[in-house]
Write a protein that holds these residues in place. Structure first.
Motif, PDB file in Angstrom:
ATOM      1  N   HIS A   1       0.860  -1.191   0.000  1.00  0.00           N
ATOM      2  CA  HIS A   1       0.000   0.000   0.000  1.00  0.00           C
ATOM      3  C   HIS A   1       0.891   1.234   0.000  1.00  0.00           C
ATOM      4  O   HIS A   1       0.843   2.053   0.924  1.00  0.00           O
ATOM      5  CB  HIS A   1      -0.909  -0.081   1.224  1.00  0.00           C
ATOM      6  CG  HIS A   1      -1.975   0.968   1.256  1.00  0.00           C
ATOM      7  ND1 HIS A   1      -2.818   1.081   2.311  1.00  0.00           N
ATOM      8  CD2 HIS A   1      -2.340   1.933   0.395  1.00  0.00           C
ATOM      9  CE1 HIS A   1      -3.655   2.084   2.111  1.00  0.00           C
ATOM     10  NE2 HIS A   1      -3.373   2.622   0.937  1.00  0.00           N
TER      11      HIS A   1
ATOM     12  N   TRP B   1      -3.833  -2.188  -5.811  1.00  0.00           N
ATOM     13  CA  TRP B   1      -3.957  -0.956  -6.585  1.00  0.00           C
ATOM     14  C   TRP B   1      -4.724  -1.237  -7.862  1.00  0.00           C
ATOM     15  O   TRP B   1      -4.511  -2.266  -8.507  1.00  0.00           O
ATOM     16  CB  TRP B   1      -2.575  -0.406  -6.932  1.00  0.00           C
ATOM     17  CG  TRP B   1      -1.856   0.150  -5.750  1.00  0.00           C
ATOM     18  CD1 TRP B   1      -0.875  -0.463  -5.024  1.00  0.00           C
ATOM     19  CD2 TRP B   1      -2.092   1.409  -5.129  1.00  0.00           C
ATOM     20  NE1 TRP B   1      -0.479   0.360  -3.990  1.00  0.00           N
ATOM     21  CE2 TRP B   1      -1.201   1.515  -4.039  1.00  0.00           C
ATOM     22  CE3 TRP B   1      -2.960   2.482  -5.387  1.00  0.00           C
ATOM     23  CZ2 TRP B   1      -1.149   2.627  -3.204  1.00  0.00           C
ATOM     24  CZ3 TRP B   1      -2.906   3.588  -4.562  1.00  0.00           C
ATOM     25  CH2 TRP B   1      -2.016   3.665  -3.487  1.00  0.00           C
TER      26      TRP B   1
ATOM     27  N   TRP C   1      -6.225   2.527  -4.044  1.00  0.00           N
ATOM     28  CA  TRP C   1      -6.065   1.309  -3.259  1.00  0.00           C
ATOM     29  C   TRP C   1      -7.461   0.783  -2.936  1.00  0.00           C
ATOM     30  O   TRP C   1      -8.236   1.466  -2.250  1.00  0.00           O
ATOM     31  CB  TRP C   1      -5.297   1.610  -1.978  1.00  0.00           C
ATOM     32  CG  TRP C   1      -5.075   0.430  -1.099  1.00  0.00           C
ATOM     33  CD1 TRP C   1      -5.764   0.106   0.026  1.00  0.00           C
ATOM     34  CD2 TRP C   1      -4.072  -0.580  -1.264  1.00  0.00           C
ATOM     35  NE1 TRP C   1      -5.260  -1.047   0.570  1.00  0.00           N
ATOM     36  CE2 TRP C   1      -4.219  -1.486  -0.197  1.00  0.00           C
ATOM     37  CE3 TRP C   1      -3.085  -0.807  -2.214  1.00  0.00           C
ATOM     38  CZ2 TRP C   1      -3.396  -2.609  -0.058  1.00  0.00           C
ATOM     39  CZ3 TRP C   1      -2.268  -1.919  -2.065  1.00  0.00           C
ATOM     40  CH2 TRP C   1      -2.420  -2.802  -0.999  1.00  0.00           C
ATOM     41  N   ARG C   2      -7.793  -0.381  -3.473  1.00  0.00           N
ATOM     42  CA  ARG C   2      -9.117  -0.968  -3.240  1.00  0.00           C
ATOM     43  C   ARG C   2      -8.993  -2.470  -3.014  1.00  0.00           C
ATOM     44  O   ARG C   2      -8.346  -3.166  -3.791  1.00  0.00           O
ATOM     45  CB  ARG C   2     -10.045  -0.738  -4.437  1.00  0.00           C
ATOM     46  CG  ARG C   2     -10.417   0.712  -4.627  1.00  0.00           C
ATOM     47  CD  ARG C   2     -11.494   0.859  -5.662  1.00  0.00           C
ATOM     48  NE  ARG C   2     -11.820   2.267  -5.844  1.00  0.00           N
ATOM     49  CZ  ARG C   2     -12.439   2.740  -6.900  1.00  0.00           C
ATOM     50  NH1 ARG C   2     -12.820   1.922  -7.872  1.00  0.00           N
ATOM     51  NH2 ARG C   2     -12.701   4.027  -7.000  1.00  0.00           N
TER      52      ARG C   2
ATOM     53  N   ASP D   1      -4.735   6.700  -0.127  1.00  0.00           N
ATOM     54  CA  ASP D   1      -5.268   5.631  -0.958  1.00  0.00           C
ATOM     55  C   ASP D   1      -5.299   5.959  -2.449  1.00  0.00           C
ATOM     56  O   ASP D   1      -6.032   5.331  -3.210  1.00  0.00           O
ATOM     57  CB  ASP D   1      -6.695   5.271  -0.500  1.00  0.00           C
ATOM     58  CG  ASP D   1      -6.710   4.704   0.906  1.00  0.00           C
ATOM     59  OD1 ASP D   1      -5.760   3.969   1.261  1.00  0.00           O
ATOM     60  OD2 ASP D   1      -7.659   4.978   1.651  1.00  0.00           O
TER      61      ASP D   1
END
Length: 113
Positions: free
Chosen positions: A3, A109, A104-105, A77
């Protein structure tokens, strides 16, 4: 995947390598969030994109590297990947340079724009 901007650079490389290999599943796993119609629209439009690449473009995409030092954080994010961070590129991308926005999910990414 980390992350971090370095993690985002790694996923962006994976995306370019998948484009070069015409790997629809990987391309859409990473880029479907950028499509209004999501995964379904990605799967219907991406094969047309594949056909726009020359053999040299496909080779360049498979060899593409993303310079993590050029990936910019836009908060915890989200990052942007400018066209100068990616080399070599497909000629179609050189003629229409695009800054990618990634988010970011669900632990990875993805490209959102």
């Amino acid at each position: 995947m980390a992350h971090t901007p370095v993690g985002a650079a790694s996923v962006m490389e994976e995306f370019h390598h998948a484009l070069g290999a015409k790997n629809l599943e990987t391309v859409c796993r990473i880029s479907a969030p950028a499509y209004d119609g999501g995964i379904k629209e990605c799967r219907s439009l991406t094969p047309m994109l594949f056909e726009m690449f020359t053999p040299e473009d496909l080779k360049n995409l498979k060899a593409a590297r993303v310079d993590p030092a050029k990936v910019r954080s836009k908060g915890p994010d989200q990052v942007t990947v400018p066209p100068t961070a990616i080399a070599p590129k497909a000629t179609i991308m050189d003629s229409d340079p695009k800054t990618f926005t990634m988010a970011w999910r669900d632990g990875t990414w993805v490209i959102i724009d």
